[in-house]
Design a protein around this motif. Structure first.
Motif, mmCIF file in Angstrom:
data_model
loop_
_atom_site.group_PDB
_atom_site.id
_atom_site.type_symbol
_atom_site.label_atom_id
_atom_site.label_comp_id
_atom_site.label_asym_id
_atom_site.label_seq_id
_atom_site.Cartn_x
_atom_site.Cartn_y
_atom_site.Cartn_z
ATOM 1 N N VAL A 125 8.795 -4.976 -11.933
ATOM 2 C CA VAL A 125 7.980 -3.769 -11.809
ATOM 3 C C VAL A 125 7.242 -3.845 -10.481
ATOM 4 O O VAL A 125 6.613 -4.865 -10.168
ATOM 5 C CB VAL A 125 6.970 -3.649 -12.969
ATOM 6 N N VAL A 126 7.316 -2.781 -9.695
ATOM 7 C CA VAL A 126 6.551 -2.691 -8.455
ATOM 8 C C VAL A 126 5.471 -1.638 -8.648
ATOM 9 O O VAL A 126 5.666 -0.648 -9.352
ATOM 10 C CB VAL A 126 7.440 -2.326 -7.242
ATOM 11 N N SER A 127 4.322 -1.858 -8.036
ATOM 12 C CA SER A 127 3.215 -0.934 -8.209
ATOM 13 C C SER A 127 2.292 -0.971 -6.997
ATOM 14 O O SER A 127 2.185 -1.996 -6.309
ATOM 15 C CB SER A 127 2.409 -1.277 -9.470
ATOM 16 N N ASN A 128 1.639 0.159 -6.762
ATOM 17 C CA ASN A 128 0.629 0.221 -5.701
ATOM 18 C C ASN A 128 -0.764 -0.079 -6.241
ATOM 19 O O ASN A 128 -1.751 0.067 -5.519
ATOM 20 C CB ASN A 128 0.667 1.593 -5.019
ATOM 21 N N LEU A 146 2.176 -3.958 -4.633
ATOM 22 C CA LEU A 146 2.450 -3.626 -3.234
ATOM 23 C C LEU A 146 1.617 -2.419 -2.808
ATOM 24 O O LEU A 146 2.123 -1.301 -2.708
ATOM 25 C CB LEU A 146 3.950 -3.321 -3.050
ATOM 26 N N PRO A 147 0.313 -2.616 -2.558
ATOM 27 C CA PRO A 147 -0.527 -1.497 -2.137
ATOM 28 C C PRO A 147 -0.143 -1.002 -0.751
ATOM 29 O O PRO A 147 0.311 -1.782 0.098
ATOM 30 C CB PRO A 147 -1.935 -2.099 -2.141
ATOM 31 N N ALA A 148 -0.305 0.298 -0.544
ATOM 32 C CA ALA A 148 0.069 0.884 0.742
ATOM 33 C C ALA A 148 -0.870 0.435 1.849
ATOM 34 O O ALA A 148 -0.437 0.083 2.950
ATOM 35 C CB ALA A 148 0.086 2.408 0.631
ATOM 36 N N ASN A 149 -2.180 0.473 1.581
ATOM 37 C CA ASN A 149 -3.170 0.050 2.569
ATOM 38 C C ASN A 149 -2.958 0.701 3.935
ATOM 39 O O ASN A 149 -3.107 0.062 4.988
ATOM 40 C CB ASN A 149 -3.167 -1.484 2.724
ATOM 41 N N GLY A 150 -2.575 1.964 3.919
ATOM 42 C CA GLY A 150 -2.391 2.690 5.168
ATOM 43 C C GLY A 150 -1.085 2.411 5.882
ATOM 44 O O GLY A 150 -0.820 2.976 6.946
ATOM 45 N N ASP A 151 -0.255 1.545 5.320
ATOM 46 C CA ASP A 151 1.030 1.202 5.948
ATOM 47 C C ASP A 151 2.165 1.564 4.992
ATOM 48 O O ASP A 151 2.745 0.700 4.339
ATOM 49 C CB ASP A 151 1.065 -0.290 6.290
ATOM 50 N N LYS A 152 2.470 2.854 4.920
ATOM 51 C CA LYS A 152 3.491 3.327 3.985
ATOM 52 C C LYS A 152 4.861 2.743 4.301
ATOM 53 O O LYS A 152 5.602 2.348 3.400
ATOM 54 C CB LYS A 152 3.559 4.857 4.023
ATOM 55 N N ALA A 153 5.190 2.665 5.586
ATOM 56 C CA ALA A 153 6.497 2.130 5.974
ATOM 57 C C ALA A 153 6.635 0.674 5.549
ATOM 58 O O ALA A 153 7.683 0.243 5.044
ATOM 59 C CB ALA A 153 6.702 2.270 7.477
ATOM 60 N N GLY A 154 5.560 -0.102 5.736
ATOM 61 C CA GLY A 154 5.606 -1.507 5.351
ATOM 62 C C GLY A 154 5.702 -1.679 3.854
ATOM 63 O O GLY A 154 6.415 -2.560 3.359
ATOM 64 N N GLN A 155 4.978 -0.831 3.119
ATOM 65 C CA GLN A 155 5.018 -0.900 1.666
ATOM 66 C C GLN A 155 6.424 -0.570 1.158
ATOM 67 O O GLN A 155 6.960 -1.258 0.273
ATOM 68 C CB GLN A 155 3.999 0.052 1.050
ATOM 69 N N GLU A 156 7.028 0.482 1.697
ATOM 70 C CA GLU A 156 8.367 0.859 1.238
ATOM 71 C C GLU A 156 9.405 -0.183 1.639
ATOM 72 O O GLU A 156 10.380 -0.408 0.902
ATOM 73 C CB GLU A 156 8.734 2.231 1.789
ATOM 74 N N ALA A 157 9.194 -0.848 2.769
ATOM 75 C CA ALA A 157 10.097 -1.936 3.153
ATOM 76 C C ALA A 157 9.999 -3.067 2.136
ATOM 77 O O ALA A 157 11.008 -3.702 1.791
ATOM 78 C CB ALA A 157 9.745 -2.440 4.546
#
Length: 288
Positions: A125-128, A146-157
Motif C-alpha cells: 500500500v502506498v500513501s501520501n 510517500l508524502p508529496a512535500n511539494g515534489d510531485k514528480a519525486g513522489q510519483e517516481a
C-alpha cells in the motif's frame, strides 16, 4: 484426472471482427484436449471489434504447460491479428493499492483478500499520509508512506519504483486523493483503476456529495474506471447507485456513498482479477 488439480486457463482476445474466430479458437483447444468450461464473446458492430473470453481445462496430458500453450496459440493470434493472452486460471494478478486518509475502500479490499474472496496478490500500500499504516500492517502488507512535500514528480517516481520492485500488474486507487500526472497515467495506461465517489459523468471532481445535495438529487452512486489523462473520464468498469430523498443530508450521502464505493471497487478489482474486463477504446467490455 482429479478435478481438484486439473490444469486450467483463461484466454482473452481482442481483434477485428470477422468470420471464423470462434471456430479457430475452438479447433485449437479441441486438438489439444482442451475442455471449454465457460465462453463469452461480443462483437462491437459499430467499432468492428471482436472480444472473447474462454475458460478451459485440460482433459489429458496433451495440455499441461502455459508457455507451450502460448507458443502454440501464437500462429492463431497472428492469423487474426489478435491482442490476446493465455494465463493460468489460478494465476493471481499483483496489485499495489494507493490510499490517502479514507479507510473504507482499503479496509474492504484487505478484508476480502485476507478471507480469500478476492483472488489477487496485494503487493503493498502506498500513501501520501500515515493514517492507514496500522490497518495495512495489521494485515501483514508493506506500507509505503510517500508524502508529496511539494515534489510531485519525486513522489510519483517513488510510487513507480515501488510498483516496479514489487512487479505489480495494477495500481488500484482506493480513495487516493491526488490527481496523477499525465506522465504517470501514461506509464500505467490500462493498469490503473480509480474509484470515484460519483455516478460519472455527473458531479466530477471534488466534493460531489455536497454538490449533489445542493441539487437535490434522488440517486447517488460510485464509479470504478480506468485512469486516463482526462480527469474522471476513463473507461468505466462498474457503477452502482442508491436512492435517497429530500431528508438526506450531505453527511448521509457520504455515509451511504462510502458503502457503494467499497462494493463497486471490489467488484471491479474482482472482475479484473478474473480476466473479465477488456478495453474497448473509451469503453470497456465486461464479461460477467
Amino acid at each position: 484426472m482429479n478435478n481438484s488439480v486439473v490444469p486450467s486457463w483463461v484466454l482473452t482476445l481482442v481483434c477485428a471482427d470477422r468470420v471464423g474466430i470462434v471456430a479457430a479458437v475452438s479447433q485449437f483447444l479441441a486438438e489439444r484436449g482442451g475442455f471449454i468450461t465457460d465462453s463469452q464473446q461480443y462483437a462491437d458492430r459499430e467499432a468492428g471489434r471482436f472480444f472473447m473470453r474462454v475458460a478451459f481445462e485440460a482433459t489429458d496430458a496433451r495440455m499441461s504447460d502455459t508457455q507451450e500453450l502460448q507458443a502454440a496459440f501464437a500462429a492463431t493470434g497472428a492469423e487474426f491479428d489478435m491482442d490476446w493472452r493465455i494465463s493460468g486460471a489460478q494465476e493471481k494478478p499483483r496489485m499495489l493499492l494507493a490510499v490517502s486518509k479514507g479507510s473504507h475502500c482499503l479496509a474492504d479490499l484487505l478484508h476480502r483478500w485476507q478471507t480469500g474472496t478476492l483472488a489477487v496478490d496485494i503487493m503493498g500500500v502506498v500513501s501520501n499520509h500515515p493514517d492507514m499504516r496500522r490497518i495495512t500492517e495489521w494485515h501483514g502488507i508493506p506500507y509505503h508512506e510517500l508524502p508529496a512535500n511539494g515534489d510531485k514528480a519525486g513522489q510519483e517516481a517513488a510510487i513507480l519504483d515501488v510498483f516496479g520492485r514489487t512487479r505489480s500488474d495494477y495500481l488500484i486507487l482506493a480513495r487516493y486523493m491526488q490527481v496523477l500526472s499525465e506522465d504517470l497515467v501514461g506509464r500505467l495506461e490500462g493498469r490503473c483503476v480509480n474509484i470515484h465517489h460519483s455516478f460519472l459523468p455527473g458531479f466530477k471532481g471534488a466534493r460531489p456529495y455536497h454538490r449533489a445535495h445542493e441539487r437535490g438529487v434522488k440517486l447517488i452512486g460510485a464509479t470504478a474506471h480506468f485512469v486516463t489523462a482526462d480527469l474522471d473520464e476513463g473507461p468505466i468498469i462498474e457503477q452502482a447507485v442508491e436512492r435517497v430523498d429530500h431528508r438526506a443530508t450531505a453527511e448521509d450521502m457520504i455515509r451511504i456513498g462510502r458503502d457503494i464505493e467499497a462494493q463497486v471497487l471490489a467488484r471491479a478489482v474482482g472482475w479484473i482479477a478474473d480476466r473479465r474486463v477488456l478495453l474497448n477504446g473509451s469503453k470497456t467490455v465486461v464479461f460477467r
